[in-house]
Write a protein that holds these residues in place. Sequence first.
Motif, short mmCIF file in Angstrom:
data_model
loop_
_atom_site.label_atom_id
_atom_site.label_comp_id
_atom_site.label_asym_id
_atom_site.label_seq_id
_atom_site.Cartn_x
_atom_site.Cartn_y
_atom_site.Cartn_z
N ILE A 189 0.85 -1.21 0.00
CA ILE A 189 0.00 0.00 0.00
C ILE A 189 0.88 1.25 0.00
CG2 ILE A 189 -1.61 1.41 1.36
CD1 ILE A 189 -3.04 -1.15 2.19
N LEU A 190 1.80 1.35 0.97
CA LEU A 190 2.52 2.61 1.15
C LEU A 190 3.56 2.90 0.08
CD1 LEU A 190 2.99 2.70 5.03
CD2 LEU A 190 1.29 3.89 3.64
N ALA A 191 4.08 1.88 -0.59
CA ALA A 191 5.10 2.13 -1.63
C ALA A 191 4.47 2.36 -3.01
CB ALA A 191 6.07 0.96 -1.69
N GLN A 192 3.14 2.27 -3.08
CA GLN A 192 2.47 2.41 -4.38
C GLN A 192 2.29 3.89 -4.75
OE1 GLN A 192 2.24 -0.62 -5.87
NE2 GLN A 192 3.20 -1.13 -3.90
N ASP A 193 2.25 4.15 -6.04
CA ASP A 193 2.06 5.52 -6.51
C ASP A 193 0.71 6.08 -6.05
OD1 ASP A 193 4.50 5.52 -7.77
OD2 ASP A 193 3.69 4.88 -9.71
N ASP A 194 -0.32 5.24 -6.09
CA ASP A 194 -1.67 5.66 -5.69
C ASP A 194 -2.07 4.86 -4.46
OD1 ASP A 194 -4.38 6.23 -5.39
OD2 ASP A 194 -4.71 6.37 -7.56
#
Length: 210
Positions: A189-194
Amino acid sequence: MSKMSADYSLYLVTDRIQLGKRDLAHSVELAIQGGVTLVQLREKSISTREFLEIAYQVKEITSRYKIPLFINDRLDIALAVDADGLHIGQDDLPLTKAKELFPNKLIGVSASNLAEALLAAEQGADYLGVGAMYSTSTKSDAKLVSLDELELIKKSVSIPVVAIGGINQQNVQQIMDTRIDGVAIVSAILAQDDILQAAHDFQTLLKSNR
């Protein structure tokens, strides 16, 4: 005063390294908007003062959305911000002492095998965090837990079980097939662009299992 109840299904564990230059509090808010049901604030390498400042910022957001906030390891921070819960590992403050010092709050314990899980449940843990399920960059020294062991732990305890460690949208189905109560997600979740969309996609996958 009775303990609050918690929905462990989509459990976010924070890691600021995954965010790059993005703001943690704002990222947590996006994740909640996407469907995260619980937030654990985990900080391993900052000063107590800085941890406390971050905890206050995140607590303001979780309270606004009525999402439980748990603090990893640090009872002093949990007490200072009146967090909803505390999560402790095998080498942290003993569960019996944590329960004494943090009454009427939810306390979770990390377990990597059945023996640790049974002991934590017997001592009164409110839930278990079981892992690491897959190799993960956020905890390079973690021992891996098999799906069979996870399923055995779930069948052997009566408290909620949350799986953690390297879980992403590609492998979450096999985790949920063990009928556990939730998945703890960090980089997926946190490393994703969105971030909002990533959380929403996980929530959609989890709902299809209910």
